[in-house]
Design a protein around this motif. Structure first.
Motif, short mmCIF file in Angstrom:
data_model
loop_
_atom_site.label_atom_id
_atom_site.label_comp_id
_atom_site.label_asym_id
_atom_site.label_seq_id
_atom_site.Cartn_x
_atom_site.Cartn_y
_atom_site.Cartn_z
N THR A 108 40.15 47.59 40.14
CA THR A 108 40.51 46.80 38.97
C THR A 108 41.65 45.84 39.30
OG1 THR A 108 39.82 48.60 37.51
CG2 THR A 108 41.23 46.91 36.55
N ALA A 109 42.62 46.29 40.09
CA ALA A 109 43.71 45.41 40.50
C ALA A 109 43.18 44.22 41.30
CB ALA A 109 44.73 46.19 41.32
N LYS A 110 42.17 44.45 42.13
CA LYS A 110 41.59 43.37 42.93
C LYS A 110 40.82 42.37 42.06
CE LYS A 110 41.12 46.25 47.06
NZ LYS A 110 40.17 46.96 47.98
N GLU B 109 39.39 37.48 38.56
CA GLU B 109 38.19 37.39 37.73
C GLU B 109 38.51 37.63 36.26
OE1 GLU B 109 35.20 36.40 38.71
OE2 GLU B 109 36.06 36.08 40.70
N PHE B 110 39.39 38.58 35.99
CA PHE B 110 39.81 38.81 34.61
C PHE B 110 40.53 37.59 34.04
CE2 PHE B 110 39.84 43.62 35.44
CZ PHE B 110 38.65 43.80 34.78
N LYS C 165 40.17 34.47 34.79
CA LYS C 165 39.21 33.40 34.49
C LYS C 165 38.58 33.59 33.13
CE LYS C 165 37.51 32.86 39.24
NZ LYS C 165 36.29 33.08 40.07
N ARG C 166 38.45 34.82 32.71
CA ARG C 166 37.76 35.17 31.46
C ARG C 166 38.73 35.46 30.31
NH1 ARG C 166 35.09 36.71 35.95
NH2 ARG C 166 32.80 36.67 35.97
N ASN C 167 40.03 35.22 30.52
CA ASN C 167 41.04 35.50 29.49
C ASN C 167 41.05 36.98 29.11
OD1 ASN C 167 43.11 34.80 27.62
ND2 ASN C 167 41.63 34.74 25.95
N VAL C 168 40.99 37.84 30.14
CA VAL C 168 40.92 39.29 29.94
C VAL C 168 42.17 39.96 30.49
CG1 VAL C 168 39.68 41.41 30.56
CG2 VAL C 168 38.39 39.31 30.06
N LYS C 169 42.69 40.91 29.72
CA LYS C 169 43.74 41.80 30.20
C LYS C 169 43.15 43.19 30.41
CE LYS C 169 48.03 39.98 28.16
NZ LYS C 169 49.16 40.34 27.25
N ALA C 170 43.54 43.85 31.49
CA ALA C 170 43.14 45.23 31.73
C ALA C 170 44.31 46.15 31.41
CB ALA C 170 42.71 45.42 33.19
N ILE C 171 43.99 47.34 30.91
CA ILE C 171 45.02 48.36 30.68
C ILE C 171 44.38 49.73 30.85
CG2 ILE C 171 44.66 48.32 28.15
CD1 ILE C 171 47.74 48.83 27.91
N ASN D 84 31.33 51.17 37.12
CA ASN D 84 30.92 49.92 37.77
C ASN D 84 31.62 48.76 37.07
OD1 ASN D 84 29.61 47.60 38.66
ND2 ASN D 84 27.64 48.62 38.86
N PHE D 85 32.73 48.31 37.63
CA PHE D 85 33.50 47.25 36.99
C PHE D 85 32.84 45.89 37.11
CE2 PHE D 85 36.51 50.60 36.71
CZ PHE D 85 37.31 50.29 35.62
N ASP D 86 31.95 45.72 38.07
CA ASP D 86 31.17 44.48 38.13
C ASP D 86 30.26 44.39 36.90
OD1 ASP D 86 32.32 43.83 40.57
OD2 ASP D 86 30.74 44.80 41.72
N GLU D 87 29.74 45.51 36.45
CA GLU D 87 28.93 45.53 35.23
C GLU D 87 29.78 45.18 34.00
OE1 GLU D 87 26.02 46.36 32.17
OE2 GLU D 87 26.07 45.42 34.14
N ILE D 88 31.01 45.66 33.98
CA ILE D 88 31.88 45.34 32.85
C ILE D 88 32.16 43.84 32.80
CG2 ILE D 88 34.22 45.70 31.92
CD1 ILE D 88 33.98 48.59 33.12
N LEU D 89 32.37 43.22 33.96
CA LEU D 89 32.53 41.77 34.01
C LEU D 89 31.27 41.05 33.52
CD1 LEU D 89 34.36 41.07 37.39
CD2 LEU D 89 35.29 40.74 35.10
#
Length: 211
Positions: A52-54, A58-59, A61-67, A146-151
Motif C-alpha cells: 500500500t505504501a508503494k 497511484e492513490f 492520481k485518484r485523489n485517494v487517501k489510505a488509512i 489484492n490492492f490492484d483490484e481495489i484501484l
C-alpha cells in the motif's frame, strides 16, 4: 453495527501513527481506503502495508487517501512500521489507527465472532468524498488482499460517477464501457455522438469516455 453500501461512513476520533484524527475531517474532500489488520507483527499484514505504501503515487492520481487499522496500541505500531520498511522496502506513508479498545472495529463491524472473537478480519471500505460507503470487501485473515483490484474498482467508481456508463467484467481503465440501460438510444446519441456497438438492445459498448 454493520455498514452497507450507500451508508455514511461512521465518524470517529482515534490515535494514529500520524497523530490524533477525527476521521471525516482527516478525509476532507478525498476518497478513502480504510482497511483493517488482525493484529501487529503478522506476516500477511506486513506485506499488505508495504505494498500500500508503494501505491501512494497511484492513490494520489485518484485523489485517494489510505488509512489502516490494527487492534494494538500505538507504541506497538511504531516498531512494526520499522519492520515493514526493512522487509518490504517501503516506509509507511499513511496513518495506521491504534484501535486497542476496538471502538472503530465495532463501528465498522470488523470483528466477526465466528472467525475470531477478538481480532478483526481483513475488511476494506472505499469511501467517497461525500463520506458514502461505495465498496466493502471482507477477506479471511489468512488471505492477503489484492490492492490492484481495489484501484480498479476506484477507477470504475470515479468513471461511472461522471458518465452514464457501467464497467464490464474485468474492466481496466481505457477499455470499452457499457451504456446503462436507463439511457435511451435517443439520449445516447447526445451523450455518445461517436456512436456505440450494440450487441443487444441492453448491451451497448462505447469507448472509455476518459480515454
Amino acid at each position: 453495527m454493520s455498514v452497507r453500501l450507500g451508508d455514511i461512513a461512521p465518524d470517529f476520533e482515534a490515535d494514529t501513527t500520524e497523530g490524533r484524527i477525527r476521521f471525516h475531517d482527516w478525509a476532507g474532500d478525498h476518497w478513502v481506503v480504510l482497511f483493517s489488520h488482525p493484529k501487529n507483527y503478522t506476516p500477511v499484514c506486513t506485506t499488505e502495508l508495504g505494498y500500500t505504501a508503494k501505491l501512494k503515487g497511484e492513490f494520489d492520481k485518484r485523489n485517494v487517501k489510505a488509512i489502516g487499522l490494527s487492534v494494538d496500541k500505538l507504541e506497538d505500531h511504531h516498531g512494526w512500521s520499522r519492520d515493514i520498511e526493512e522487509t518490504q522496502g517501503a516506509a509507511l506513508n499513511f496513518p495506521l489507527i491504534a484501535d486497542a479498545d476496538r471502538t472503530v472495529s465495532n463501528l465498522y463491524d470488523m470483528i466477526h465472532p465466528n472467525a475470531n472473537d477478538t481480532l478483526t478480519v481483513r475488511s476494506v471500505f472505499v469511501i467517497d468524498p461525500k463520506k458514502k460507503i461505495r465498496l466493502t470487501l471482507t477477506y479471511p485473515a489468512s488471505t492477503g488482499r489484492n490492492f490492484d483490484e481495489i484501484l480498479r474498482v476506484i477507477d470504475s467508481l470515479q468513471l461511472t460517477d461522471g458518465y452514464k456508463v457501467a464497467t464490464p467484467v474485468n474492466w481496466r481503465k481505457g477499455e470499452d464501457v457499457i451504456i446503462v440501460p436507463a439511457v435511451s438510444n435517443d439520449d445516447a446519441k447526445t451523450l455518445f455522438p461517436k456512436g456505440w456497438k450494440e450487441l443487444k438492445p441492453y448491451l451497448r459498448l462505447v469507448p472509455d469516455p476518459n480515454a
